[in-house]
Write a protein that holds these residues in place. Structure first.
Motif, PDB file in Angstrom:
ATOM      1  N   SER A  13       0.474  -1.253   0.308  1.00 46.69           N
ATOM      2  CA  SER A  13       0.543  -0.478   0.030  1.00 46.69           C
ATOM      3  C   SER A  13       1.080   0.906  -0.483  1.00 46.69           C
ATOM      4  N   GLU A  14       0.582   2.649  -0.697  1.00 44.69           N
ATOM      5  CA  GLU A  14       1.224   3.220  -0.828  1.00 44.69           C
ATOM      6  C   GLU A  14       0.980   3.949   0.838  1.00 44.69           C
ATOM      7  N   ASP A  15       0.424   3.927   1.967  1.00 45.57           N
ATOM      8  CA  ASP A  15       1.068   3.897   2.730  1.00 45.57           C
ATOM      9  C   ASP A  15       1.888   2.972   4.118  1.00 45.57           C
ATOM     10  N   SER A  16       1.888   2.487   3.473  1.00 44.93           N
ATOM     11  CA  SER A  16       3.048   1.360   3.522  1.00 44.93           C
ATOM     12  C   SER A  16       4.745   2.450   4.572  1.00 44.93           C
ATOM     13  N   LYS A  17       4.841   1.911   5.491  1.00 48.68           N
ATOM     14  CA  LYS A  17       6.077   3.051   6.043  1.00 48.68           C
ATOM     15  C   LYS A  17       6.988   2.312   6.780  1.00 48.68           C
ATOM     16  N   TYR A  18       8.263   2.267   6.564  1.00 51.15           N
ATOM     17  CA  TYR A  18       9.439   2.062   7.122  1.00 51.15           C
ATOM     18  C   TYR A  18      10.495   3.137   8.030  1.00 51.15           C
ATOM     19  N   LYS A  19      10.298   2.884   9.302  1.00 53.40           N
ATOM     20  CA  LYS A  19      10.585   3.872   9.983  1.00 53.40           C
ATOM     21  C   LYS A  19       9.746   5.461   9.701  1.00 53.40           C
ATOM     22  N   LYS A  20       9.923   6.591   9.209  1.00 51.47           N
ATOM     23  CA  LYS A  20       9.618   7.650   8.477  1.00 51.47           C
ATOM     24  C   LYS A  20       9.360   8.241   7.502  1.00 51.47           C
ATOM     25  N   HIS A  21       9.623   7.156   6.685  1.00 49.79           N
ATOM     26  CA  HIS A  21       9.228   7.315   5.473  1.00 49.79           C
ATOM     27  C   HIS A  21       9.103   5.971   3.820  1.00 49.79           C
ATOM     28  N   ASN A  22       8.637   5.953   3.157  1.00 51.76           N
ATOM     29  CA  ASN A  22       7.461   5.284   2.155  1.00 51.76           C
ATOM     30  C   ASN A  22       8.237   3.605   1.936  1.00 51.76           C
ATOM     31  N   LEU A  23       7.865   2.326   2.801  1.00 55.65           N
ATOM     32  CA  LEU A  23       8.008   1.310   2.466  1.00 55.65           C
ATOM     33  C   LEU A  23       9.060   0.560   1.098  1.00 55.65           C
ATOM     34  N   TYR A  24       8.573   2.000   0.155  1.00 57.43           N
ATOM     35  CA  TYR A  24       8.540   1.310  -1.477  1.00 57.43           C
ATOM     36  C   TYR A  24       9.712   2.168  -1.216  1.00 57.43           C
ATOM     37  N   HIS A  25      10.363   2.789  -1.102  1.00 55.13           N
ATOM     38  CA  HIS A  25      11.512   3.994  -0.967  1.00 55.13           C
ATOM     39  C   HIS A  25      12.695   2.742  -0.553  1.00 55.13           C
ATOM     40  N   GLU A  26      12.637   2.551   0.858  1.00 57.11           N
ATOM     41  CA  GLU A  26      13.487   1.304   1.108  1.00 57.11           C
ATOM     42  C   GLU A  26      13.461   0.098   0.680  1.00 57.11           C
ATOM     43  N   ILE A  27      12.391  -0.414  -0.019  1.00 56.64           N
ATOM     44  CA  ILE A  27      12.537  -1.938  -0.849  1.00 56.64           C
ATOM     45  C   ILE A  27      13.410  -1.311  -1.823  1.00 56.64           C
ATOM     46  N   VAL A  28      13.107  -0.001  -2.755  1.00 52.82           N
ATOM     47  CA  VAL A  28      14.152   0.334  -3.760  1.00 52.82           C
ATOM     48  C   VAL A  28      15.552   0.447  -2.907  1.00 52.82           C
ATOM     49  N   HIS A  29      15.965   1.115  -2.227  1.00 52.66           N
ATOM     50  CA  HIS A  29      17.088   1.451  -1.655  1.00 52.66           C
ATOM     51  C   HIS A  29      18.095  -0.509  -1.069  1.00 52.66           C
ATOM     52  N   LEU A  31      17.528  -3.390  -2.407  1.00 50.49           N
ATOM     53  CA  LEU A  31      17.929  -3.427  -3.943  1.00 50.49           C
ATOM     54  C   LEU A  31      19.131  -3.309  -4.457  1.00 50.49           C
ATOM     55  N   LYS A  32      19.166  -1.707  -4.490  1.00 49.91           N
ATOM     56  CA  LYS A  32      19.949  -1.622  -5.435  1.00 49.91           C
ATOM     57  C   LYS A  32      21.333  -1.492  -4.501  1.00 49.91           C
ATOM     58  N   GLU A  33      21.189  -1.801  -2.916  1.00 49.82           N
ATOM     59  CA  GLU A  33      22.488  -2.014  -1.912  1.00 49.82           C
ATOM     60  C   GLU A  33      22.792  -3.445  -2.459  1.00 49.82           C
ATOM     61  N   PHE A  34      22.026  -4.743  -3.131  1.00 47.63           N
ATOM     62  CA  PHE A  34      22.384  -5.583  -3.402  1.00 47.63           C
ATOM     63  C   PHE A  34      22.922  -5.843  -4.664  1.00 47.63           C
ATOM     64  N   GLY A  35      22.613  -4.863  -5.113  1.00 50.10           N
ATOM     65  CA  GLY A  35      23.090  -4.975  -6.871  1.00 50.10           C
ATOM     66  C   GLY A  35      21.918  -4.860  -8.151  1.00 50.10           C
ATOM     67  N   ILE A  36      20.955  -5.349  -7.431  1.00 51.20           N
ATOM     68  CA  ILE A  36      19.835  -6.074  -8.267  1.00 51.20           C
ATOM     69  C   ILE A  36      19.593  -4.785  -9.773  1.00 51.20           C
ATOM     70  N   ALA A  37      19.924  -5.726 -10.519  1.00 46.54           N
ATOM     71  CA  ALA A  37      19.879  -5.196 -12.247  1.00 46.54           C
ATOM     72  C   ALA A  37      18.993  -4.337 -12.159  1.00 46.54           C
ATOM     73  N   GLY A  38      17.421  -4.050 -12.057  1.00 48.03           N
ATOM     74  CA  GLY A  38      16.174  -3.678 -12.537  1.00 48.03           C
ATOM     75  C   GLY A  38      15.442  -3.153 -11.443  1.00 48.03           C
ATOM     76  N   VAL A  39      14.926  -2.386 -10.935  1.00 48.97           N
ATOM     77  CA  VAL A  39      14.122  -1.861 -10.082  1.00 48.97           C
ATOM     78  C   VAL A  39      13.192  -0.573 -10.870  1.00 48.97           C
ATOM     79  N   THR A  40      11.544  -1.453 -10.469  1.00 47.65           N
ATOM     80  CA  THR A  40      10.600  -0.573 -11.174  1.00 47.65           C
ATOM     81  C   THR A  40       9.494  -0.112 -10.090  1.00 47.65           C
ATOM     82  N   VAL A  41       8.859   1.021  -9.896  1.00 49.53           N
ATOM     83  CA  VAL A  41       8.324   1.462  -9.037  1.00 49.53           C
ATOM     84  C   VAL A  41       7.016   1.738  -9.537  1.00 49.53           C
TER      85      VAL A  41
END
Length: 110
Positions: A13-29, A31-41
């Motif tokens: 859900s768009e309103d899902s949070k991780y700490k003080k920011h959006n969960l989708y933002h944390e997930i993207v970061h 995935l980037k740390e793990f070097g995943i080739a491509g991510v789209t939200v």
């Protein structure tokens, strides 16, 4: 990257949070740390989950809780390695993994 790969798809859900920011933002970061080739939200325009509560972007039914879909594609081993991290982050949502066949993966233009 070509041939047999995996796609990780996360519906939250768009309103899902991780700490003080959006969960989708944390997930993207993560995935980037793990070097995943491509991510789209992607932000959905309408949908519902297990509670069957309809969320819509229509003017008369403005929702602050629209569906968010995160798709990530990479080699099988990389996706398999990141799944435990995603499982820890996503408390409410749907996590899917599917085999895909990458036909062409071009370089992004800067």
């Amino acid at each position: 990257m070509q041939g047999k790969c995996k796609m990780l798809k996360i519906n939250i859900s768009e309103d899902s949070k991780y700490k003080k920011h959006n969960l989708y933002h944390e997930i993207v970061h993560r995935l980037k740390e793990f070097g995943i080739a491509g991510v789209t939200v992607m932000r959905g325009i309408e949908g519902y989950g297990t509670a069957k509560v309809l969320h819509s972007s229509r003017i008369l039914e403005i929702s602050q809780s629209l569906p968010i879909i995160i798709e990530a594609v990479d080699e099988v081993e990389k996706i398999d390695n990141v799944i435990p991290v995603i499982e820890e982050l996503v408390n409410e949502g749907l996590i899917l993994v599917t085999d895909v066949n990458v036909i062409k993966h071009g370089k992004e233009k800067l």
